[in-house]
Design a protein around this motif. Structure first.
Motif, PDB file in Angstrom:
ATOM      1  N   LYS B  63     -28.027 -22.388  34.188  1.00 51.72           N
ATOM      2  CA  LYS B  63     -29.429 -22.497  34.629  1.00 51.72           C
ATOM      3  C   LYS B  63     -30.237 -23.372  33.661  1.00 51.72           C
ATOM      4  CE  LYS B  63     -29.539 -18.295  37.348  1.00 51.72           C
ATOM      5  NZ  LYS B  63     -28.145 -17.851  37.080  1.00 51.72           N
ATOM      6  N   LEU B  64     -29.659 -24.501  33.321  1.00 54.55           N
ATOM      7  CA  LEU B  64     -30.356 -25.430  32.420  1.00 54.55           C
ATOM      8  C   LEU B  64     -30.914 -26.570  33.243  1.00 54.55           C
ATOM      9  CD1 LEU B  64     -27.795 -25.667  29.510  1.00 54.55           C
ATOM     10  CD2 LEU B  64     -30.135 -24.828  29.319  1.00 54.55           C
ATOM     11  N   ASP B  65     -32.131 -26.957  32.918  1.00 53.14           N
ATOM     12  CA  ASP B  65     -32.724 -28.079  33.627  1.00 53.14           C
ATOM     13  C   ASP B  65     -32.726 -29.276  32.682  1.00 53.14           C
ATOM     14  OD1 ASP B  65     -34.212 -29.779  35.199  1.00 53.14           O
ATOM     15  OD2 ASP B  65     -36.114 -28.988  34.419  1.00 53.14           O
ATOM     16  N   CYS B  66     -31.664 -30.059  32.778  1.00 51.38           N
ATOM     17  CA  CYS B  66     -31.716 -31.274  31.976  1.00 51.38           C
ATOM     18  C   CYS B  66     -31.041 -32.414  32.731  1.00 51.38           C
ATOM     19  CB  CYS B  66     -31.148 -31.055  30.577  1.00 51.38           C
ATOM     20  SG  CYS B  66     -29.406 -31.098  30.413  1.00 51.38           S
ATOM     21  N   PRO B  67     -31.687 -33.578  32.700  1.00 51.26           N
ATOM     22  CA  PRO B  67     -31.201 -34.681  33.515  1.00 51.26           C
ATOM     23  C   PRO B  67     -29.830 -35.208  33.051  1.00 51.26           C
ATOM     24  CG  PRO B  67     -33.258 -35.249  32.373  1.00 51.26           C
ATOM     25  CD  PRO B  67     -32.869 -33.899  31.910  1.00 51.26           C
ATOM     26  N   VAL B  68     -28.993 -35.513  34.028  1.00 52.73           N
ATOM     27  CA  VAL B  68     -27.699 -36.141  33.740  1.00 52.73           C
ATOM     28  C   VAL B  68     -27.777 -37.564  34.281  1.00 52.73           C
ATOM     29  CG1 VAL B  68     -25.218 -36.056  34.118  1.00 52.73           C
ATOM     30  CG2 VAL B  68     -26.542 -33.938  33.999  1.00 52.73           C
ATOM     31  N   ILE B  69     -27.585 -38.525  33.401  1.00 56.18           N
ATOM     32  CA  ILE B  69     -27.753 -39.924  33.800  1.00 56.18           C
ATOM     33  C   ILE B  69     -26.435 -40.666  33.700  1.00 56.18           C
ATOM     34  CG2 ILE B  69     -29.031 -42.043  33.264  1.00 56.18           C
ATOM     35  CD1 ILE B  69     -31.303 -40.406  33.084  1.00 56.18           C
ATOM     36  N   GLU B  70     -26.130 -41.393  34.752  1.00 58.40           N
ATOM     37  CA  GLU B  70     -24.911 -42.197  34.707  1.00 58.40           C
ATOM     38  C   GLU B  70     -25.254 -43.578  34.155  1.00 58.40           C
ATOM     39  OE1 GLU B  70     -22.477 -42.263  38.179  1.00 58.40           O
ATOM     40  OE2 GLU B  70     -22.986 -40.190  38.700  1.00 58.40           O
ATOM     41  N   VAL B  71     -24.647 -43.922  33.049  1.00 58.61           N
ATOM     42  CA  VAL B  71     -24.909 -45.233  32.443  1.00 58.61           C
ATOM     43  C   VAL B  71     -23.655 -46.101  32.542  1.00 58.61           C
ATOM     44  CG1 VAL B  71     -26.698 -44.396  30.884  1.00 58.61           C
ATOM     45  CG2 VAL B  71     -24.308 -44.384  30.150  1.00 58.61           C
ATOM     46  N   GLY B  72     -23.755 -47.290  32.009  1.00 61.47           N
ATOM     47  CA  GLY B  72     -22.632 -48.233  32.095  1.00 61.47           C
ATOM     48  C   GLY B  72     -21.706 -48.136  30.908  1.00 61.47           C
ATOM     49  N   CYS B  73     -21.138 -49.270  30.540  1.00 57.09           N
ATOM     50  CA  CYS B  73     -20.099 -49.305  29.511  1.00 57.09           C
ATOM     51  C   CYS B  73     -20.681 -49.763  28.180  1.00 57.09           C
ATOM     52  CB  CYS B  73     -19.007 -50.273  29.966  1.00 57.09           C
ATOM     53  SG  CYS B  73     -17.837 -50.702  28.681  1.00 57.09           S
ATOM     54  N   ASN B 150     -28.190 -53.494  26.412  1.00 57.60           N
ATOM     55  CA  ASN B 150     -28.574 -52.405  27.313  1.00 57.60           C
ATOM     56  C   ASN B 150     -27.384 -51.628  27.848  1.00 57.60           C
ATOM     57  OD1 ASN B 150     -31.335 -52.629  27.283  1.00 57.60           O
ATOM     58  ND2 ASN B 150     -31.420 -54.066  29.000  1.00 57.60           N
ATOM     59  N   CYS B 151     -26.214 -52.237  27.784  1.00 57.21           N
ATOM     60  CA  CYS B 151     -25.049 -51.655  28.447  1.00 57.21           C
ATOM     61  C   CYS B 151     -24.687 -50.309  27.820  1.00 57.21           C
ATOM     62  CB  CYS B 151     -23.856 -52.615  28.382  1.00 57.21           C
ATOM     63  SG  CYS B 151     -24.159 -54.158  29.241  1.00 57.21           S
ATOM     64  N   GLY B 152     -24.676 -49.296  28.636  1.00 60.85           N
ATOM     65  CA  GLY B 152     -24.330 -47.971  28.157  1.00 60.85           C
ATOM     66  C   GLY B 152     -25.517 -47.163  27.679  1.00 60.85           C
ATOM     67  N   TYR B 153     -26.684 -47.794  27.589  1.00 59.93           N
ATOM     68  CA  TYR B 153     -27.863 -47.064  27.108  1.00 59.93           C
ATOM     69  C   TYR B 153     -28.885 -46.812  28.209  1.00 59.93           C
ATOM     70  CZ  TYR B 153     -25.829 -48.209  22.659  1.00 59.93           C
ATOM     71  OH  TYR B 153     -24.948 -48.316  21.628  1.00 59.93           O
ATOM     72  N   ILE B 154     -28.890 -47.690  29.227  1.00 57.79           N
ATOM     73  CA  ILE B 154     -29.851 -47.485  30.310  1.00 57.79           C
ATOM     74  C   ILE B 154     -29.107 -47.170  31.599  1.00 57.79           C
ATOM     75  CG2 ILE B 154     -31.539 -49.059  29.276  1.00 57.79           C
ATOM     76  CD1 ILE B 154     -30.704 -51.042  31.576  1.00 57.79           C
ATOM     77  N   ASP B 155     -29.823 -46.572  32.526  1.00 61.88           N
ATOM     78  CA  ASP B 155     -29.226 -46.287  33.826  1.00 61.88           C
ATOM     79  C   ASP B 155     -29.304 -47.559  34.669  1.00 61.88           C
ATOM     80  OD1 ASP B 155     -28.446 -45.466  36.284  1.00 61.88           O
ATOM     81  OD2 ASP B 155     -29.802 -43.744  36.415  1.00 61.88           O
TER      82      ASP B 155
END
Lengths: 214, 637
Positions: B63-73, B150-155
């Motif tokens: 029951k944790l509300d924390c965003p999961v973001i898919e980033v690149g390489c 930016n690769c791997g740090y931004i969505d």
């Protein structure tokens, strides 16, 4: 149109502006081996790699079918560098050709024979491996026989059928060593839209397309 | 551009940017932990999607509300799947080789609890007192991330992330400059095309801008096809907007209203992410009619290539865009004056265009300050093959091969010896140990017999046979040749035949001279770049490793013990353990049996040389060896 004067093999010749060196030479009685070039086509495919010539001021031999004439240009069709490339290209073509002259209807009129003679290359090349594909011969057409094993992929038949006549029965298929002139889905020529005009046979420089004997 | 239009551009973008920034900072500093998972193709291949699912499930369970973001390489492909957790009070910490079980633990113990699970840490993104950061890595000293920043740090699926990190600001700046000024900036930067040939980008832009004919077209070449190269894919998957922004600026500079993004169809994720990026940019009016209220209109269409390597060659690429077979034709005329539909067309590689926004933003002087005399900026390499840290790296031009392979890549795994590095893919060459201290740039590599190419770098060790490597690359180019011109279609096939014979021990010494002669002719006579460079792997291996060719031919011996026909497997009787039957059980063709003394013997007649016995023999015995030539195997008593 402006006329350009240039020197080919020491001979002073003239040609129209924008003309390719190959046609300028041929028009003036200087032979340069060629298979794929078509005078009526807007652009040369530059595929056969036989028309190499040396142009003064250029570091490498160039294909005469793509090189435009320029005022004062000095062309040498028999330079060692150009001949070496043309010979290698011809030997490669011959190494992947059945070269069965004795049984070939094109014997005597075949451009491969003419070019081999011009370049001083033996028809049975020893430098390279014989790499044949042993493709089936299509004799379904009542007018002509197509033997892909004698084809040099110059594309003259494809161009005539598609561009000049607008029929488009013949085309290129596959890539690399497997490249082939064929019909759509490899159907026999008799079952294609072929109108049996025989123009492709007239265009063919080798024995790949030959008329059936009447 | 009219002043009123410019004001609107600046003010519209200011609003977009402030919205994006608040969204970004709310995520980063919103008091909630954030989980980033690298889900580019490299991550997915290692199981990143399962990790994402496990994280989501565990968060739900707890029951944790924390965003999961898919980033690149991030470039650390060797450590995929990579998960980064940004938790308030901690530095952003990166975990490598995460599997679903580790992922669940990270949620429970770090996010829910307060144990940052140091045993799984790869590195921290910022310097701190708790865990070593990436900047402490030895490779950090050599790397300089510009287009991979930016690769791997931004969505990559959120345009706001890109904008908040400075994205599209260069476009706004460019729109306030006259096109000539932009071209001048690119020219002064000395940026050379990153597609392989290294043609000065600014010059190409200028030729295209000055060419007559309308409309003009822009094409971004993302048809990356070299074996072992994946830089363009990573950029399109991890930071697609940087490519779009480069295209927009280039389109504005040359006066093109339309651009194509040509991406390999074999890169489905890159295609999806680029398509999404296009939609998002269009929605914010960063693409389309009257961009940001200016009088500049530009649209981009994504075109999926159809699986032919040769379509990376610009004239073939244009033919395939036009709906014709992807077959090159003679140049000149060059596409810059006579390209798509006969109109002036600018073709630049993905990486070249990615650099544009940085050059506009930071100025040509900044770019000139990086790199060597004639090659400016940074180079992106895909490290593959026998190297510990496979993945992507970006280093300033002029960095040596040794630094890239041994410092960034951490050298050769398994204590093996470095033998060669194959640079530039099938068009490039193999460079030996003596070239390791060569500073990498366009000219030095060409002088050494290789080529910058697109940036694939395949490291080879003592177990790799150089004849076989040359044969592999030639087999590739030979199959990918379009077959149009004689030299490429038949010449490469002839060369391949000879190499095949050599790897089978049937070569003749005079073949080597023929190989070199023919290779020179193919280079000089072929129609397009594919044929002109196809013999390079053979020529460079012949130049540096002729002894290996000769060993194959004269002694029937493969020094690297790789060519199957020239080796035999042999069990050393003194080392074979009587009670062990591992090899007997795993042999696929029942070629191994035990003799009276329970020593295992391989029946050479039956053996298919699959190597299973060598892998299955327990390391404490190490009784199976490869011998070359096969006649080295002692006759059985």
């Amino acid at each position: 149109m402006k006329t350009i004067s240039l020197t080919i093999d020491g001979k002073k010749v003239t040609a129209s502006e924008g003309e390719k060196v190959l046609w300028a030479a041929l028009d003036n009685g200087i032979y340069i081996p060629n298979l794929c070039a078509l005078r009526d086509a807007s652009e040369s495919p530059a595929a056969c790699c036989l028309c190499f010539v040396e142009v003064e001021g250029k570091s490498q031999p160039v294909t005469a079918c793509t090189e435009r004439v320029e005022q004062g240009m000095v062309v040498n069709t028999r330079s060692p560098g150009a001949l070496r490339l043309a010979r290698t290209a011809l030997e490669l073509l011959l190494a992947s050709n059945v070269v069965d002259c004795a049984h070939c209807p094109a014997n005597g009129s075949c451009e491969l024979q003419k070019i081999a003679h011009h370049l001083g290359v033996k028809l049975k090349t020893r430098r390279f491996r014989k790499l044949l594909r042993e493709l089936p011969v299509d004799s379904s057409s009542p007018v002509f026989i197509y033997d892909p094993n004698k084809c040099v992929l110059c594309g003259r038949c494809v161009w005539v059928c598609r561009e000049r006549l607008g029929i488009g029965v013949l085309g290129f298929a596959h890539r690399g060593f497997e490249r082939l002139v064929t019909t759509f889905a490899d159907e026999p020529i008799a079952e294609s839209r072929c109108r049996e005009c025989g123009e492709c046979v007239v265009a063919c420089p080798t024995g790949a397309l030959t008329f059936k004997e009447q | 551009m009219k002043a009123a239009g410019l004001q609107s551009v600046v003010s519209t973008f200011r609003e977009i940017k402030s919205r994006a920034e608040s969204q970004w900072w709310e995520l980063r500093d919103g008091g909630k932990p954030v989980v980033l998972v690298g889900t580019a193709t490299c991550g997915r291949a290692a199981g990143a999607l399962e990790v994402v699912q496990a994280i989501r499930d565990e968060l739900k369970k707890q029951k944790l509300d924390c965003p999961v973001i898919e980033v690149g390489c991030m470039g650390h492909c060797y450590a995929e799947p990579i998960v980064t957790i940004i938790k308030p009070g901690y530095p952003p910490i990166c975990y490598g080789h995460v599997n679903p079980v580790i992922a669940e633990r990270l949620i429970r113990e770090f996010i829910l609890g307060d144990d940052p699970c140091l045993e799984f840490v790869l590195g921290a993104l910022e310097e701190n007192d708790l865990v070593p950061s990436f900047s402490d890595f030895p490779r950090a000293k050599f790397e300089k991330k510009v287009i991979l920043k930016n690769c791997g740090y931004i969505d990559p699926q959120q345009i706001e992330h890109y904008i908040a990190n400075g994205g599209y600001s260069a476009l706004v700046k460019a729109l306030q400059m006259p096109p000539e000024k932009i071209i001048d900036e690119v020219k002064r930067s000395g940026l050379r095309g990153r597609g392989g040939a290294g043609f000065p980008a600014g010059e190409k832009w200028e030729i295209c801008r000055n060419a007559s004919g309308k409309p003009k077209y822009l094409i971004c070449n993302g048809d990356e096809g070299d074996p072992g190269a994946f830089m363009d894919r990573a950029i399109l998957e991890s930071d697609p907007h940087s490519v779009l922004e480069g295209m927009l600026i280039a389109g504005y500079a040359i006066g093109a209203p339309f651009g194509y993004l040509y991406v390999r169809a074999e890169y489905p994720l890159a295609v999806r992410r680029a398509q999404l990026a296009l939609r998002q940019a269009r929605k914010l009016n960063l693409l389309g009619r009257n961009i940001l209220g200016s009088d500049f209109s530009f649209d981009i269409k994504l075109f999926q290539g159809s699986g032919a390597f040769v379509c990376g060659e610009e004239t073939a690429l244009i033919a395939s865009l036009e709906g014709k077979p992807g077959i090159p034709h003679y140049r000149p005329p060059y596409p810059a004056t006579n390209g798509l539909y006969g109109k002036p067309t600018l073709i630049n590689n993905v990486k070249t265009l990615s650099f544009i926004r940085h050059i506009i933003q930071n100025g040509a002087e900044w770019f000139v300050s990086i790199g060597t005399e004639r090659s400016k900026g940074t180079a992106v390499f895909a490290l593959a093959g026998k190297v510990v840290n496979t993945g992507l790296t970006e280093v300033p031009m002029g960095t040596t091969l040794r630094q890239v392979i041994f410092d960034v890549g951490s050298g050769i795994p398994g204590g093996k010896r470095f033998k060669a590095v194959q640079i530039g893919g099938p068009s490039g060459g193999c460079l030996p140990e003596s070239a390791l201290d060569l500073p990498i740039d366009f000219d030095s590599l060409a002088d050494a017999g290789a080529m910058m190419g697109s940036g694939g770098m395949i490291v080879l060790d003592e177990d790799d046979c150089m004849v076989e490597i040359a044969r592999y690359f030639l087999d590739f180019t030979q199959r990918e040749s379009c077959g149009k011109c004689t030299f490429c279609r038949l010449g490469t096939k002839q060369m391949l035949e000879v190499l095949d014979e050599i790897t089978k021990g049937k070569g003749k010494i005079k073949d080597l001279d023929m190989l070199v002669e023919l290779a020179e002719d193919i280079k000089a006579g072929s129609l397009c770049g594919l044929g002109k460079t196809a013999p390079n792997p053979v020529l460079s291996t012949l130049r540096f490793f002729r002894d290996e060719y000769e060993a194959h031919i004269k002694e029937g011996r493969c020094p690297a013990l790789m060519c199957r026909e020239l080796i035999a497997y042999y069990i050393i009787p003194e080392k074979c353990e009587r009670s062990c039957d591992a090899c007997v059980g795993t042999c696929t063709v029942e070629a191994i049996s035990a003799n009276k003394k329970r020593v295992k013997v391989i029946d050479q007649e039956k053996c298919v040389k699959c190597g299973t016995c060598l892998t299955s023999c327990p390391p404490q015995y190490n009784a199976v060896v490869k011998l070359s030539p096969p006649s080295q195997v002692p006759a059985s008593k």
